[in-house]
Design an enzyme around this catalytic site. Structure first.
Site, PDB file in Angstrom:
ATOM      1  N   SER A 296      -0.215  40.027  39.710  1.00 16.18           N
ATOM      2  CA  SER A 296       0.602  41.064  40.364  1.00 16.18           C
ATOM      3  C   SER A 296      -0.089  41.518  41.642  1.00 16.18           C
ATOM      4  CB  SER A 296       0.754  42.270  39.436  1.00 16.18           C
ATOM      5  OG  SER A 296       1.277  43.369  40.157  1.00 16.18           O
TER       6      SER A 296
ATOM      7  N   TYR B  68      -2.935  48.367  33.953  1.00 15.49           N
ATOM      8  CA  TYR B  68      -2.148  47.193  34.369  1.00 15.49           C
ATOM      9  C   TYR B  68      -2.865  46.471  35.519  1.00 15.49           C
ATOM     10  CZ  TYR B  68       1.891  44.534  36.158  1.00 15.49           C
ATOM     11  OH  TYR B  68       2.732  43.534  36.607  1.00 15.49           O
TER      12      TYR B  68
ATOM     13  N   ASN C 274       3.190  33.767  31.886  1.00 10.51           N
ATOM     14  CA  ASN C 274       4.044  34.762  32.560  1.00 10.51           C
ATOM     15  C   ASN C 274       4.194  36.061  31.763  1.00 10.51           C
ATOM     16  OD1 ASN C 274       6.573  35.707  34.179  1.00 10.51           O
ATOM     17  ND2 ASN C 274       7.316  35.476  32.081  1.00 10.51           N
TER      18      ASN C 274
ATOM     19  N   ILE D  14       9.807  42.860  42.052  1.00  6.69           N
ATOM     20  CA  ILE D  14      10.854  41.887  41.724  1.00  6.69           C
ATOM     21  C   ILE D  14      11.878  42.586  40.826  1.00  6.69           C
ATOM     22  CG2 ILE D  14      11.337  39.616  40.690  1.00  6.69           C
ATOM     23  CD1 ILE D  14       9.389  39.402  43.076  1.00  6.69           C
TER      24      ILE D  14
HETATM   25  P1  NAP Z   1      10.213  41.683  32.020  1.00  9.96           P
HETATM   26  O1  NAP Z   1      11.604  41.393  32.470  1.00  9.96           O
HETATM   27  O2  NAP Z   1       9.883  42.999  31.427  1.00  9.96           O
HETATM   28  O3  NAP Z   1       9.780  40.500  31.036  1.00  9.96           O
HETATM   29  C1  NAP Z   1       8.560  40.523  30.356  1.00  9.96           C
HETATM   30  C2  NAP Z   1       8.441  39.242  29.561  1.00  9.96           C
HETATM   31  O4  NAP Z   1       7.174  39.239  28.881  1.00  9.96           O
HETATM   32  C3  NAP Z   1       9.528  39.103  28.506  1.00  9.96           C
HETATM   33  O5  NAP Z   1       9.996  37.775  28.490  1.00  9.96           O
HETATM   34  C4  NAP Z   1       8.783  39.411  27.201  1.00  9.96           C
HETATM   35  O6  NAP Z   1       9.284  38.698  26.079  1.00  9.96           O
HETATM   36  C5  NAP Z   1       7.403  38.890  27.530  1.00  9.96           C
HETATM   37  N1  NAP Z   1       6.387  39.482  26.659  1.00  9.96           N
HETATM   38  C6  NAP Z   1       5.901  40.740  26.665  1.00  9.96           C
HETATM   39  N2  NAP Z   1       4.988  40.896  25.672  1.00  9.96           N
HETATM   40  C7  NAP Z   1       4.913  39.694  25.023  1.00  9.96           C
HETATM   41  C8  NAP Z   1       4.165  39.213  23.923  1.00  9.96           C
HETATM   42  N3  NAP Z   1       3.299  39.998  23.278  1.00  9.96           N
HETATM   43  N4  NAP Z   1       4.331  37.925  23.538  1.00  9.96           N
HETATM   44  C9  NAP Z   1       5.203  37.117  24.186  1.00  9.96           C
HETATM   45  N5  NAP Z   1       5.958  37.525  25.237  1.00  9.96           N
HETATM   46  C10 NAP Z   1       5.809  38.798  25.649  1.00  9.96           C
HETATM   47  O7  NAP Z   1       9.222  41.535  33.238  1.00  9.96           O
HETATM   48  P2  NAP Z   1       9.090  40.499  34.435  1.00  9.96           P
HETATM   49  O8  NAP Z   1       9.207  41.292  35.664  1.00  9.96           O
HETATM   50  O9  NAP Z   1       9.931  39.306  34.240  1.00  9.96           O
HETATM   51  O10 NAP Z   1       7.540  40.143  34.253  1.00  9.96           O
HETATM   52  C11 NAP Z   1       7.040  38.831  34.105  1.00  9.96           C
HETATM   53  C12 NAP Z   1       5.605  38.821  34.599  1.00  9.96           C
HETATM   54  O11 NAP Z   1       5.587  39.133  35.996  1.00  9.96           O
HETATM   55  C13 NAP Z   1       4.723  39.861  33.922  1.00  9.96           C
HETATM   56  O12 NAP Z   1       3.437  39.312  33.669  1.00  9.96           O
HETATM   57  C14 NAP Z   1       4.625  40.965  34.971  1.00  9.96           C
HETATM   58  O13 NAP Z   1       3.444  41.720  34.837  1.00  9.96           O
HETATM   59  C15 NAP Z   1       4.642  40.156  36.242  1.00  9.96           C
HETATM   60  N6  NAP Z   1       5.032  40.916  37.420  1.00  9.96           N
HETATM   61  C16 NAP Z   1       6.262  41.469  37.546  1.00  9.96           C
HETATM   62  C17 NAP Z   1       6.575  42.188  38.697  1.00  9.96           C
HETATM   63  C18 NAP Z   1       7.910  42.820  38.908  1.00  9.96           C
HETATM   64  O14 NAP Z   1       8.072  43.563  39.891  1.00  9.96           O
HETATM   65  N7  NAP Z   1       8.902  42.588  38.078  1.00  9.96           N
HETATM   66  C19 NAP Z   1       5.627  42.348  39.708  1.00  9.96           C
HETATM   67  C20 NAP Z   1       4.371  41.775  39.549  1.00  9.96           C
HETATM   68  C21 NAP Z   1       4.092  41.058  38.404  1.00  9.96           C
HETATM   69  P3  NAP Z   1      10.171  39.389  24.888  1.00  9.96           P
HETATM   70  O15 NAP Z   1      11.230  40.205  25.555  1.00  9.96           O
HETATM   71  O16 NAP Z   1      10.705  38.205  24.141  1.00  9.96           O
HETATM   72  O17 NAP Z   1       9.232  40.196  24.043  1.00  9.96           O
END
Ligand code: NAP
Length: 242
Positions: A139, A152, A87, A185
C-alpha cells in the site's frame, strides 16, 4: 505449458480483478476466499459464461494449516505453481493510542504473517521449478504512512521489506518478487469514506480520480509476463505520492 496462479482474497475488490485478468490470459487460477463464499461462486459462474474455468478455495490465509491445504490441493490438481499474488488484507482505522495488543496481533497475522507463510508454502515448488513470480499487494501507506493507520502502515512496510529481501534471496533461483503499492482504489475497503472525503482525495491526486481494481490488475498482467523486474515496489496511485 499452462501457467498456474494462486490469488489470495480473490473473490472481490482488487483480488477479483486480478483473478479475471489472469484467467483471461489462459492461466489456471486458484481464487482464494475466506468469508466471501457467495462472491467466489458468483465469480466462478461469471467466468464460466466466457468458457473460462477457475478453482475457488476457502482458506484463512492467517492460518498456516489452511494455507498448506490450499497449496497442496493446487499441486495435486496442477502439479505446479508459477504465480503467487498475495493480495488478501484488512485495514484498521484507529488512533495509535487506542490500538490494543489484539488489534495489533490480528492485522499483523492477516496482512504480514499471511504473506510470510503463503510464500513459504509456495516457494518449495517454485524452487524445484527454478521459476516463479510472486507479487505482494502492499500500500501507499507502507511507503508514506497513514494517520490513524499505524498498524496497517507497519504491515505494508513490512511486506515491502520482505519483497526486497526475498527478491535478493530468490533471484538466483529465477523467482521474481515484487510489490504493488496501490493508492486509493474504489473497493469495499474504502466504503467508510464519505463522498466529501472521496472528493478531497481526488483533489489531492494529480490525475484527479481514485483508482479502479482494474488499474492494479493491468500492472499484474504486465508483471507476470516480465522477466527482468524484481525487488521493486511499484506504486499505482494517480500521482498522489510522487
Ligand atoms: P477488500 O475489497 O476489502 O478485499 C479484501 C480481500 O481480502 C477480500 O477478498 C477478503 O476475502 C480477503 N481477506 C481478508 N482477510 C482474509 C483472510 N484472513 N484470509 C483470506 N482472505 C482474506 O479490499 P481491497 O481493496 O480489494 O484490498 C486488497 C488488497 O489491496 C489488500 O491487501 C489491501 O490492503 C490492499 N490495498 C487496497 C487499497 C485500496 O484503496 N482499496 C489501497 C492500498 C492497498 P473474504 O471476503 O473472502 O474474507
Amino acid at each position: 505449458m499452462e501457467k498456474v496462479a494462486i490469488v489470495t482474497g480473490g473473490s472481490r475488490g482488487i483480488g477479483k480483478a486480478i483473478v479475471e485478468v489472469l484467467a483471461r490470459k489462459n492461466i489456471k487460477v486458484v481464487a482464494n476466499y475466506n468469508q466471501s463464499e457467495e462472491k467466489a461462486k458468483k465469480l466462478k459462474e461469471e467466468l464460466e459464461k466466457e468458457n473460462i474455468s477457475i478453482d475457488i478455495f476457502k482458506a484463512d490465509v492467517s492460518q498456516r494449516e489452511q494455507v498448506k491445504a490450499m497449496v497442496d490441493s493446487t499441486i495435486k490438481t496442477y502439479g505446479r505453481i508459477d504465480i503467487l499474488i498475495n493480495n488478501a488484507g484488512i485495514d484498521q482505522e484507529k488512533m495509535f493510542q487506542d490500538i490494543t495488543d489484539d488489534d495489533w496481533d490480528k492485522i499483523v497475522k492477516v496482512n504480514l504473517y499471511s504473506v510470510f507463510c503463503t510464500t513459504q508454502e509456495v516457494i518449495k515448488y517454485m524452487l524445484n521449478q527454478k521459476n516463479g513470480c510472486i507479487i505482494n499487494i502492499s500500500s501507499i501507506y507502507g511507503i508514506n504512512g497513514g494517520s490513524c493507520a499505524v498498524a496497517y502502515s507497519a504491515t505494508k512496510a513490512g511486506i515491502d521489506g520482505m519483497t526486497k529481501a526475498l527478491a535478493k534471496e530468490l533471484g538466483p533461483s529465477n523467482i521474481r518478487v515484487n510489490s504493488i503499492a496501490p493508492g486509493y482504489i474504489d473497493t469495499d475497503m474504502n466504503k467508510r469514506y464519505s463522498n466529501e472525503e472521496i472528493e478531497q482525495i481526488k483533489e489531492e491526486t494529480p490525475l484527479v480520480k481514485i483508482g479502479k481494481p482494474e488499474d492494479i490488475a493491468k500492472c499484474i498482467e504486465w508483471l507476470v509476463e516480465d522477466n527482468f523486474t524484481t525487488g521493486q515496489i511499484i506504486s499505482i496511485n494517480g500521482g498522489w505520492a510522487i
